[in-house]
Design a protein around this motif. Structure first.
Motif, PDB file in Angstrom:
ATOM      1  N   ARG A  67     -32.171 -80.592  89.268  1.00  8.79           N
ATOM      2  CA  ARG A  67     -31.106 -81.546  89.488  1.00  8.79           C
ATOM      3  C   ARG A  67     -31.722 -82.861  89.932  1.00  8.79           C
ATOM      4  NH1 ARG A  67     -25.735 -82.335  91.689  1.00  8.79           N
ATOM      5  NH2 ARG A  67     -25.796 -83.945  93.255  1.00  8.79           N
ATOM      6  N   ARG A  73     -26.381 -76.149  96.909  1.00 11.17           N
ATOM      7  CA  ARG A  73     -25.949 -76.581  95.570  1.00 11.17           C
ATOM      8  C   ARG A  73     -27.151 -76.865  94.669  1.00 11.17           C
ATOM      9  NH1 ARG A  73     -24.168 -82.325  96.014  1.00 11.17           N
ATOM     10  NH2 ARG A  73     -26.416 -82.451  96.368  1.00 11.17           N
ATOM     11  N   MET A  75     -17.500 -86.892  92.001  1.00 12.71           N
ATOM     12  CA  MET A  75     -17.122 -85.576  92.512  1.00 12.71           C
ATOM     13  C   MET A  75     -17.799 -84.479  91.695  1.00 12.71           C
ATOM     14  SD  MET A  75     -13.366 -84.047  93.306  1.00 12.71           S
ATOM     15  CE  MET A  75     -13.139 -82.315  93.642  1.00 12.71           C
ATOM     16  N   ALA A  76     -17.846 -84.670  90.373  1.00 14.19           N
ATOM     17  CA  ALA A  76     -18.507 -83.672  89.522  1.00 14.19           C
ATOM     18  C   ALA A  76     -19.998 -83.574  89.855  1.00 14.19           C
ATOM     19  CB  ALA A  76     -18.311 -84.026  88.046  1.00 14.19           C
ATOM     20  N   TYR A  77     -20.618 -84.721  90.156  1.00 14.26           N
ATOM     21  CA  TYR A  77     -22.031 -84.712  90.536  1.00 14.26           C
ATOM     22  C   TYR A  77     -22.213 -83.979  91.869  1.00 14.26           C
ATOM     23  CZ  TYR A  77     -26.697 -86.547  91.722  1.00 14.26           C
ATOM     24  OH  TYR A  77     -28.017 -86.672  92.082  1.00 14.26           O
ATOM     25  N   SER A  78     -21.313 -84.253  92.814  1.00 16.84           N
ATOM     26  CA  SER A  78     -21.379 -83.581  94.117  1.00 16.84           C
ATOM     27  C   SER A  78     -21.178 -82.075  93.972  1.00 16.84           C
ATOM     28  CB  SER A  78     -20.316 -84.152  95.056  1.00 16.84           C
ATOM     29  OG  SER A  78     -20.270 -83.416  96.253  1.00 16.84           O
ATOM     30  N   ALA A  79     -20.261 -81.690  93.077  1.00 20.00           N
ATOM     31  CA  ALA A  79     -19.965 -80.267  92.890  1.00 20.00           C
ATOM     32  C   ALA A  79     -21.055 -79.570  92.067  1.00 20.00           C
ATOM     33  CB  ALA A  79     -18.605 -80.110  92.205  1.00 20.00           C
ATOM     34  N   GLY A  80     -21.965 -80.341  91.481  1.00 21.02           N
ATOM     35  CA  GLY A  80     -23.017 -79.740  90.648  1.00 21.02           C
ATOM     36  C   GLY A  80     -22.525 -79.363  89.275  1.00 21.02           C
ATOM     37  N   ALA A  81     -21.539 -80.123  88.754  1.00 23.33           N
ATOM     38  CA  ALA A  81     -20.929 -79.759  87.474  1.00 23.33           C
ATOM     39  C   ALA A  81     -21.367 -80.641  86.309  1.00 23.33           C
ATOM     40  CB  ALA A  81     -19.395 -79.823  87.606  1.00 23.33           C
ATOM     41  N   LEU A  82     -22.237 -81.614  86.563  1.00 21.82           N
ATOM     42  CA  LEU A  82     -22.646 -82.510  85.470  1.00 21.82           C
ATOM     43  C   LEU A  82     -23.806 -81.931  84.676  1.00 21.82           C
ATOM     44  CD1 LEU A  82     -22.677 -86.108  87.058  1.00 21.82           C
ATOM     45  CD2 LEU A  82     -20.926 -85.069  85.609  1.00 21.82           C
ATOM     46  N   PRO A  83     -23.843 -82.209  83.356  1.00 25.49           N
ATOM     47  CA  PRO A  83     -25.060 -81.884  82.607  1.00 25.49           C
ATOM     48  C   PRO A  83     -26.225 -82.706  83.164  1.00 25.49           C
ATOM     49  CG  PRO A  83     -23.420 -82.954  81.181  1.00 25.49           C
ATOM     50  CD  PRO A  83     -22.816 -82.855  82.537  1.00 25.49           C
ATOM     51  N   TYR A 121     -24.786 -77.429 102.516  1.00 24.11           N
ATOM     52  CA  TYR A 121     -24.131 -77.350 101.210  1.00 24.11           C
ATOM     53  C   TYR A 121     -24.987 -78.026 100.128  1.00 24.11           C
ATOM     54  CZ  TYR A 121     -21.428 -78.737  97.207  1.00 24.11           C
ATOM     55  OH  TYR A 121     -21.050 -78.964  95.898  1.00 24.11           O
ATOM     56  N   TYR A 137     -15.951 -76.849  93.191  1.00 23.44           N
ATOM     57  CA  TYR A 137     -17.197 -76.741  93.954  1.00 23.44           C
ATOM     58  C   TYR A 137     -17.895 -75.399  93.735  1.00 23.44           C
ATOM     59  CZ  TYR A 137     -16.709 -81.258  96.140  1.00 23.44           C
ATOM     60  OH  TYR A 137     -16.654 -82.616  96.340  1.00 23.44           O
ATOM     61  N   ARG A 163     -28.716 -73.710  93.665  1.00 26.88           N
ATOM     62  CA  ARG A 163     -27.867 -73.005  92.695  1.00 26.88           C
ATOM     63  C   ARG A 163     -28.118 -73.535  91.284  1.00 26.88           C
ATOM     64  NH1 ARG A 163     -22.053 -75.132  92.296  1.00 26.88           N
ATOM     65  NH2 ARG A 163     -22.501 -75.574  90.139  1.00 26.88           N
ATOM     66  N   ILE A 164     -28.266 -74.852  91.154  1.00 29.76           N
ATOM     67  CA  ILE A 164     -28.494 -75.431  89.830  1.00 29.76           C
ATOM     68  C   ILE A 164     -29.865 -75.022  89.303  1.00 29.76           C
ATOM     69  CG2 ILE A 164     -28.784 -77.612  88.578  1.00 29.76           C
ATOM     70  CD1 ILE A 164     -26.607 -78.734  90.502  1.00 29.76           C
ATOM     71  N   ILE A 214     -12.746 -82.022  85.900  1.00 30.94           N
ATOM     72  CA  ILE A 214     -12.654 -82.404  87.302  1.00 30.94           C
ATOM     73  C   ILE A 214     -11.943 -83.736  87.469  1.00 30.94           C
ATOM     74  CG2 ILE A 214     -14.028 -83.182  89.295  1.00 30.94           C
ATOM     75  CD1 ILE A 214     -15.995 -80.946  88.677  1.00 30.94           C
ATOM     76  N   SER A 254     -26.423 -86.225  85.384  1.00 34.86           N
ATOM     77  CA  SER A 254     -26.923 -86.204  86.762  1.00 34.86           C
ATOM     78  C   SER A 254     -28.040 -87.217  86.944  1.00 34.86           C
ATOM     79  CB  SER A 254     -27.457 -84.809  87.129  1.00 34.86           C
ATOM     80  OG  SER A 254     -26.404 -83.893  87.276  1.00 34.86           O
ATOM     81  N   ARG A 274     -28.738 -72.521  86.285  1.00 33.76           N
ATOM     82  CA  ARG A 274     -28.790 -73.283  85.040  1.00 33.76           C
ATOM     83  C   ARG A 274     -30.218 -73.491  84.594  1.00 33.76           C
ATOM     84  NH1 ARG A 274     -24.105 -77.309  86.231  1.00 33.76           N
ATOM     85  NH2 ARG A 274     -25.396 -78.834  85.186  1.00 33.76           N
TER      86      ARG A 274
END
Lengths: 219, 216
Positions: free
Chosen positions: B132, B120, A18-26, B116, B180, B123-124, B189, A30, B128
């Motif tokens: 990705r 996303r 889920m974190a990978y999908s949300a773009g929240a991983l370092p 999406y 998200y 956005r990365i 998370i 990833s 950042r």
């Protein structure tokens, strides 16, 4: 890709997916996720399920800003059309799936290994600093220094296999270890083991010799 | 495969159809906005992306743009971009949609989901300043395309998930949104969403199996 996706037994956790999908991983995490998913349709389906949640959020997001400029977008498309060349050559070899291959110049032959003792070699990959990623080369039958760690450590097998307190890990298998795990991975006899490892905190080694070796790990 | 998008035309008022056929140069006229399919009718979005893929139809793209571009921009702003950065990025995301229409697989994603993932990733790159890493692409070749009933099935499941999302208790929905919009770190998370994800996951898994079979 030499992969029978049904033989993978150790997967990404739902939280990591889920974190990978949300773009929240370092970036380093990833990279591990993308490489594992390239080999594992089970996790690919999980990821795309979490992406669907992202799609539902996007579709219902409240917008109170000015609508993006359509004419400028069309101009952008025309410019990109004009600049378009041959599609980029796809990097990947039998051991390294595409996302990982692009970090090491396209193939395993280009990896710049450094010795870290006991026949073990590693190559640090260039990622953002929130976490670090490296390739590990462990000769058949060799043990990696006993270590615990703060934070999370992900270890993905690319070739050969290793065994530790949590079981046996072969190509495509991913070990997710948190602070509670003190493990001593040992590579199987028969084939040298290559892994992609990522951690969001420095490792700490428990033995005397490994502590001396730690500066060479550069993490 | 749903290459035949004539159904789209039949949904338009007669007048509008006539205008499009007789004077296609007018596609940029404002009244063309009546082409926008009813919000949430995912099957229509799929037909528009396929039309874009097959004929580079600007009117189809405009309809997609009118719906998704403002949402992409809002998503980027909620994720921390300022207005001008979000504007740039939203244009870029929509241009990517144009160029990558052939990569869209309607047995595995709704158009909203596909948009999406593009937004996303952008956005990365942007916020950042890092790339990705993405899994290897799996795509249907020109010789083997997915069955229409599988497309419809997946699109319906995506709609159901959207409705389930709307029915969640406020706090729960906010927590998922926070994740998200990039407001939670990876260690914060928890994947327990309270959403019924099992059915859509089974459909995606089945689609992947068929795709693997078609690829070998």
């Amino acid at each position: 890709m030499t992969r029978n996706t049904t033989t993978i037994e150790h997967h990404l956790t739902p939280a990591l997916l889920m974190a990978y999908s949300a773009g929240a991983l370092p970036e380093a995490f990833s990279l591990v996720a993308a490489t594992h998913i390239s080999m594992c349709d089970h996790c690919r389906a999980e990821l795309e399920t979490y992406d669907t949640v992202g799609g539902a959020i996007l579709d219902t997001v409240e917008s109170d800003t000015e609508t993006p400029d359509f004419a400028k977008t069309m101009a952008r498309i025309a410019r990109a059309d004009a600049a378009r060349n041959a599609p980029p050559t796809r990097l990947a070899d039998d051991v390294l799936p595409a996302p990982l291959a692009s970090y090491v110049g396209g193939s395993l032959d280009n990896v710049k290994w450094r010795k870290v003792g006991g026949g073990v070699k590693q190559a640090i990959l260039s990622t953002d600093r929130d976490a670090s990623a490296r390739l590990l080369y462990i000769p058949a039958g060799t043990a990696v220094p006993d270590h615990g760690h703060r934070g999370i450590e992900l270890t993905l097998v690319l070739q050969g296999a290793f065994r530790d307190e949590d079981g046996r890990f072969a190509r495509g298998d991913l070990e997710v270890a948190d602070e509670s795990v003190d493990h001593t991975p040992v590579a199987d006899e028969g084939e040298d083991c290559i892994c992609l490892a990522a951690t969001d905190a420095p490792l700490r080694f428990s033995g005397m010799l490994p502590r001396l070796a730690q500066p060479f790990f550069q993490i | 495969m749903l290459r035949d998008v004539s159904t789209l035309d039949s949904q338009l008022p007669t007048e509008e159809r006539a205008v499009r056929r007789v004077a296609p140069v007018q596609v940029r006229a404002p009244e063309r906005h009546v082409m926008t399919p009813p919000t949430g009718d995912a099957a229509d979005w799929v037909a528009l992306v396929q039309k874009l893929r097959d004929t580079r139809d600007e009117a189809a793209f405009r309809a997609l743009f009118d719906h998704f571009a403002p949402r992409v921009k809002a998503y980027l702003m909620k994720s921390g971009a300022d207005a001008s950065m979000a504007e740039e990025c939203a244009q870029d995301v929509m241009a990517t949609l144009w160029h990558k229409a052939h990569q869209f697989d309607p047995t595995r994603a709704s158009v909203a989901t596909w948009v999406y993932t593009i937004a996303r990733n952008r956005r990365i790159d942007m916020l950042r300043k890092q790339r990705r890493p993405e899994p290897e692409e799996l795509a249907w070749g020109p010789e083997a395309e997915p069955e229409p009933d599988e497309v419809v099935g997946l699109q319906q499941e995506s709609l159901k998930l959207g409705r389930a999302m709307a029915a969640l208790p406020e706090k729960q929905r906010e927590l998922i949104q926070k994740a998200y919009f990039g407001e939670l770190s990876h260690s914060e998370i928890a994947a327990e969403t309270g959403l019924p994800l099992g059915t859509i996951k089974s459909r995606i898994r089945l689609a992947l199996e068929r795709l693997r079979h078609a690829m070998t």
